[in-house]
Design an enzyme around this catalytic site. Structure first.
Site, PDB file in Angstrom:
ATOM      1  CD  GLU A  33      -2.663   5.324   3.970  1.00 58.71           C
ATOM      2  OE1 GLU A  33      -2.102   5.798   4.975  1.00 58.71           O
ATOM      3  OE2 GLU A  33      -3.507   5.937   3.299  1.00 58.71           O
ATOM      4  CE1 TYR A  86      -4.204  -1.710   5.300  1.00 54.96           C
ATOM      5  CE2 TYR A  86      -3.346   0.421   4.612  1.00 54.96           C
ATOM      6  CZ  TYR A  86      -3.798  -0.837   4.296  1.00 54.96           C
ATOM      7  OH  TYR A  86      -3.847  -1.241   2.977  1.00 54.96           O
ATOM      8  CE  LYS A 103      -2.042  -4.316   3.504  1.00 56.87           C
ATOM      9  NZ  LYS A 103      -2.144  -5.426   2.536  1.00 56.87           N
ATOM     10  CB  THR A 161      -0.918   0.021   1.236  1.00 56.11           C
ATOM     11  OG1 THR A 161      -1.563   1.302   1.337  1.00 56.11           O
ATOM     12  CG2 THR A 161      -0.132  -0.209   2.519  1.00 56.11           C
TER      13      THR A 161
END
Length: 363
Positions: A130, A152, A156, A128
């Site tokens: 992010e 999150y 990840k 991701t």
């Protein structure tokens, strides 16, 4: 014989599009689902019953179920798309997010090893944008330093690095696609893009009065999920395992997305105020249709995600502009306008039925 693929998270937005894509290419497609008393299969309902599409109960928190499933299916390719994928929810459920999004990746990799498939099975990990979090450069590419800014993103990041470790330690063909925001008409309704297109449709139909959002100035690189799953497949067809940024190379604000979505339902917005006091006003009526709510601000917020897909374009030949930003918003709005119209028709039928029952016309 065609290839066999296993998709974790097949009931999600990406999983459903990927399953369709692989079935069209002649794959035997297996997908994982979690046992639940509520059915969440609406995205793949049209695929059930196809001879080359199979569903299995499994869970990313249960290594035994993953080992048993991978040992039975013996896939040529695994696409690990299962995750707790909502950034805001990761602040509320950080431990669960870590168990699924971090350790879950390790469980898949180890299951492949335990089943003796490390030299034959190719693994795609859904990473991701992010990871870049509190961004250190724009746009972001495969060499940009990570600075995760949510539970999150931290989870990840573990997933990204454990894939890299298994690739180097065990010579496994496993790689990550660093996906920037990708949306579609199948996006979950709690994600900001789908929240906007649904709200615009409901406001247009008189079913909702106002839309509340968080930071309107947050910048994202939004692409179409249907295009992105093609790149996932291309990554596993490449001659060597490498990590790729999957993005459009364009950046838009939440405000822009909102403006365009309302435009496609026939409402032109103008913006007044700044920050938490900013409002989106219907030019034709003067009604306030969009407001900012502090409830939707995150403890730490990523505000400037912008991907550089040059490597995917050059190495894989992928086209990141197959669907434009304008087309993406239009697709989502058209779907949600139709959805709300069906809801309205259902409401009308229920009202008429209630009236008939009250009058004794039907029993």
């Amino acid at each position: 014989m065609g290839k066999t693929a296993l998709i974790t998270g097949v009931t999600g937005q990406d999983g459903s599009f990927l399953a369709e894509f692989l079935l069209e290419k002649g794959y035997d497609v297996h997908g994982t689902i979690r046992r639940s008393s509520v059915d969440f299969r609406e995205r793949i309902a049209h695929l059930e019953g196809k001879p080359n599409f199979h569903l299995h109960y499994s869970d990313m928190t249960d290594s035994m179920s993953l080992v048993a499933l991978i040992g039975r299916v013996r896939p040529d390719e695994i696409y690990n798309l299962a995750a707790q994928s909502h950034v805001q929810v990761s602040f509320d459920s950080p431990e669960y997010t870590a168990d699924v999004d971090a350790v879950g990746v390790l469980r898949v990799l180890e299951a492949v090893r335990q089943c003796g498939l490390e030299s034959t099975c190719r693994i795609y990990q859904a990473s991701t944008s992010e990871l870049y979090g509190k961004v250190e450069e724009v746009p972001q590419n495969e060499n940009t330093p990570f600075h995760p800014y949510s539970p999150y993103a931290v989870a990840k990041q573990y997933g990204f690095w454990i894939v890299k470790e298994y690739r180097e330690a065990y010579n496994m063909f496993c790689c990550s696609g660093i996906l920037f925001n990708h949306e579609s008409e199948r996006r979950g309704e709690t994600f900001v893009t789908r929240k906007i297109t649904l709200a615009a449709s409901r406001i247009r139909h008189g079913k909702q009065d106002k839309l509340y959002l968080g930071n309107l100035s947050s910048l994202r690189d939004w692409g179409y999920a249907r295009d992105y799953v093609e790149c996932m497949w291309m990554i596993l067809q490449h001659e060597k395992p490498e990590d790729f940024v999957i993005a459009t190379g364009e950046q838009h604000s939440v405000r822009e997305f909102c403006q365009l979505a309302f435009h496609y339902v026939g409402i032109e917005l103008e913006w007044q105020g700044e920050g938490a006091d900013e409002k989106g006003i219907d030019k034709a009526t003067g009604r306030v249709l969009v407001e900012v709510s502090p409830d939707f601000y995150r403890p730490t917020d990523v505000v400037n995600l912008w991907g550089d897909p040059s490597k995917a374009k050059r190495v894989l030949g992928w086209n990141p502009q197959k669907t434009t930003f304008d087309q993406l918003v239009k697709i989502m709005v058209q779907h949600d306008m139709a959805k709300v119209a069906v809801e309205n028709a259902g409401d009308a039928i229920r009202i008429n039925l209630a009236e008939y029952l009250e009058k004794g016309i039907v029993k």
